[in-house]
Design a protein around this motif. Structure first.
Motif, PDB file in Angstrom:
ATOM      1  N   LEU A 103      17.870  -6.837   2.950  1.00  0.00           N
ATOM      2  CA  LEU A 103      18.055  -6.189   1.839  1.00  0.00           C
ATOM      3  C   LEU A 103      16.952  -6.230   0.736  1.00  0.00           C
ATOM      4  N   THR A 104      15.997  -7.093   0.906  1.00  0.00           N
ATOM      5  CA  THR A 104      14.726  -6.830   0.054  1.00  0.00           C
ATOM      6  C   THR A 104      13.775  -6.324   0.889  1.00  0.00           C
ATOM      7  N   ARG A 105      13.566  -6.364   2.184  1.00  0.00           N
ATOM      8  CA  ARG A 105      12.567  -5.893   3.045  1.00  0.00           C
ATOM      9  C   ARG A 105      12.660  -4.551   2.969  1.00  0.00           C
ATOM     10  N   LYS A 106      13.583  -3.498   3.266  1.00  0.00           N
ATOM     11  CA  LYS A 106      13.836  -2.491   3.483  1.00  0.00           C
ATOM     12  C   LYS A 106      13.163  -1.420   2.239  1.00  0.00           C
ATOM     13  N   PRO A 107      13.617  -1.914   0.951  1.00  0.00           N
ATOM     14  CA  PRO A 107      13.201  -1.153  -0.151  1.00  0.00           C
ATOM     15  C   PRO A 107      11.717  -1.271  -0.469  1.00  0.00           C
ATOM     16  N   LEU A 108      11.130  -2.704  -0.048  1.00  0.00           N
ATOM     17  CA  LEU A 108       9.869  -2.758  -0.335  1.00  0.00           C
ATOM     18  C   LEU A 108       8.999  -1.979   1.016  1.00  0.00           C
ATOM     19  N   ALA A 109       9.374  -1.877   2.040  1.00  0.00           N
ATOM     20  CA  ALA A 109       8.799  -1.040   3.225  1.00  0.00           C
ATOM     21  C   ALA A 109       8.771   0.420   2.591  1.00  0.00           C
ATOM     22  N   LYS A 110       9.890   0.916   2.116  1.00  0.00           N
ATOM     23  CA  LYS A 110       9.706   2.448   1.390  1.00  0.00           C
ATOM     24  C   LYS A 110       8.441   2.468   0.461  1.00  0.00           C
ATOM     25  N   LEU A 111       8.700   1.643  -0.432  1.00  0.00           N
ATOM     26  CA  LEU A 111       7.692   1.436  -1.552  1.00  0.00           C
ATOM     27  C   LEU A 111       6.131   1.573  -1.039  1.00  0.00           C
ATOM     28  N   ILE A 112       5.803   0.655   0.010  1.00  0.00           N
ATOM     29  CA  ILE A 112       4.748   0.684   0.627  1.00  0.00           C
ATOM     30  C   ILE A 112       4.266   1.781   1.298  1.00  0.00           C
ATOM     31  N   ILE A 113       5.130   2.610   2.062  1.00  0.00           N
ATOM     32  CA  ILE A 113       4.826   3.730   2.899  1.00  0.00           C
ATOM     33  C   ILE A 113       4.610   4.845   1.937  1.00  0.00           C
ATOM     34  N   ARG A 114       5.489   5.027   0.549  1.00  0.00           N
ATOM     35  CA  ARG A 114       5.284   5.856  -0.361  1.00  0.00           C
ATOM     36  C   ARG A 114       3.794   5.618  -0.950  1.00  0.00           C
ATOM     37  N   GLU A 115       3.612   4.367  -1.333  1.00  0.00           N
ATOM     38  CA  GLU A 115       1.996   4.208  -1.797  1.00  0.00           C
ATOM     39  C   GLU A 115       0.953   4.543  -0.763  1.00  0.00           C
ATOM     40  N   PHE A 116       0.981   3.950   0.365  1.00  0.00           N
ATOM     41  CA  PHE A 116       0.206   4.445   1.321  1.00  0.00           C
ATOM     42  C   PHE A 116      -0.090   5.770   1.658  1.00  0.00           C
ATOM     43  N   GLY A 117       1.024   6.502   1.546  1.00  0.00           N
ATOM     44  CA  GLY A 117       1.204   8.140   1.899  1.00  0.00           C
ATOM     45  C   GLY A 117       0.148   8.862   0.819  1.00  0.00           C
ATOM     46  N   GLN A 118       0.276   8.340  -0.418  1.00  0.00           N
ATOM     47  CA  GLN A 118      -0.361   8.793  -1.424  1.00  0.00           C
ATOM     48  C   GLN A 118      -1.513   8.616  -1.338  1.00  0.00           C
ATOM     49  N   GLN A 119      -2.158   7.436  -0.999  1.00  0.00           N
ATOM     50  CA  GLN A 119      -3.384   7.224  -0.628  1.00  0.00           C
ATOM     51  C   GLN A 119      -4.266   7.858   0.468  1.00  0.00           C
ATOM     52  N   VAL A 120      -3.249   8.202   1.411  1.00  0.00           N
ATOM     53  CA  VAL A 120      -3.931   8.941   2.669  1.00  0.00           C
ATOM     54  C   VAL A 120      -4.088  10.258   2.203  1.00  0.00           C
ATOM     55  N   VAL A 121      -3.155  10.880   1.506  1.00  0.00           N
ATOM     56  CA  VAL A 121      -3.452  12.496   1.109  1.00  0.00           C
ATOM     57  C   VAL A 121      -4.601  12.531  -0.146  1.00  0.00           C
ATOM     58  N   ALA A 122      -4.505  11.487  -1.071  1.00  0.00           N
ATOM     59  CA  ALA A 122      -5.712  11.742  -1.863  1.00  0.00           C
ATOM     60  C   ALA A 122      -6.983  11.445  -0.923  1.00  0.00           C
ATOM     61  N   ARG A 123      -7.306  10.492  -0.235  1.00  0.00           N
ATOM     62  CA  ARG A 123      -8.397  10.431   0.674  1.00  0.00           C
ATOM     63  C   ARG A 123      -8.705  11.465   1.536  1.00  0.00           C
ATOM     64  N   SER A 124      -7.651  12.211   2.004  1.00  0.00           N
ATOM     65  CA  SER A 124      -7.949  13.409   2.735  1.00  0.00           C
ATOM     66  C   SER A 124      -8.420  14.591   1.958  1.00  0.00           C
ATOM     67  N   LYS A 125      -7.843  14.637   0.764  1.00  0.00           N
ATOM     68  CA  LYS A 125      -8.319  15.572  -0.027  1.00  0.00           C
ATOM     69  C   LYS A 125      -9.860  15.518  -0.563  1.00  0.00           C
ATOM     70  N   VAL A 126     -10.351  14.219  -0.737  1.00  0.00           N
ATOM     71  CA  VAL A 126     -11.679  13.645  -1.282  1.00  0.00           C
ATOM     72  C   VAL A 126     -12.716  13.934   0.167  1.00  0.00           C
ATOM     73  N   TYR A 127     -12.237  13.555   1.301  1.00  0.00           N
ATOM     74  CA  TYR A 127     -13.199  13.502   2.290  1.00  0.00           C
ATOM     75  C   TYR A 127     -13.001  14.701   3.242  1.00  0.00           C
ATOM     76  N   GLY A 128     -12.060  15.669   2.908  1.00  0.00           N
ATOM     77  CA  GLY A 128     -11.887  16.883   3.815  1.00  0.00           C
ATOM     78  C   GLY A 128     -11.724  16.661   5.129  1.00  0.00           C
ATOM     79  N   THR A 129     -10.787  15.825   5.378  1.00  0.00           N
ATOM     80  CA  THR A 129     -10.180  15.444   6.488  1.00  0.00           C
ATOM     81  C   THR A 129      -9.602  16.631   7.346  1.00  0.00           C
ATOM     82  N   HIS A 130      -9.056  16.462   8.629  1.00  0.00           N
ATOM     83  CA  HIS A 130      -8.440  17.597   9.223  1.00  0.00           C
ATOM     84  C   HIS A 130      -6.965  18.026   8.683  1.00  0.00           C
TER      85      HIS A 130
END
Length: 158
Positions: A103-130
């Motif tokens: 009940l508490t783990r699933k919403p928190l997991a979605k939040l973590i994935i959303r935040e982590f996904g935004q960091q990955v996209v931001a870093r890929s734009k900065v570092y010019g990854t594949h």
């Protein structure tokens, strides 16, 4: 980062010990000790059951060809919950329980994935990854059927 680690390894244990001592004064030392042992045992069983369910979900999604990002995140959260539930203390038990219950783990997991996904996209734009390269040049993606094999030039005079 330093302050997070300081909080985790210095402040948190001090707060846990103080809370254990306070509860021990209120309900008795042996009762407090018994509660800590029971929560560790119950937490281990709960983590085992939830961990097996998460592993089954990961295998099922993988067989379907779906990336099990949420299931993997939940599995890691269950692993952290196991460590927290076995660690003596009421605060770590409460956090571990929140990470174990779906009940508490699933919403928190979605939040973590959303935040982590935004960091990955931001870093890929900065570092010019594949990933950003593919977004800029979509014609580089193969189209149609891909056939793997070996080749040799016949006009090579070596």
């Amino acid at each position: 980062m330093f302050f997070k680690l300081l909080f985790l390894f210095v402040v948190m244990p001090i707060v846990e010990i103080a809370l254990l001592l306070h509860v021990g004064e209120l309900i008795g030392g042996w009762t407090t000790f018994l509660i800590v042992i029971v929560t560790a045992i119950a937490g281990a069983h709960l983590v085992r059951a939830q961990g097996l369910a998460a592993l089954s979900e990961i295998q099922h999604k993988t067989q379907q060809g779906v990336l099990p990002a949420e299931s993997i995140t939940e599995g890691l959260m269950i692993l952290v919950a196991g460590v927290l539930l076995v660690t003596p203390g009421f605060i770590t038990d409460a956090i571990g329980l929140c990470l174990t219950i779906p009940l508490t783990r699933k919403p928190l997991a979605k939040l973590i994935i959303r935040e982590f996904g935004q960091q990955v996209v931001a870093r890929s734009k900065v570092y010019g990854t594949h990933q950003s390269h593919q977004q800029q040049y979509p014609q580089d993606k193969p189209s149609g059927t891909v056939i793997e094999g070996e080749w040799q030039r016949k006009d090579d005079n070596r």
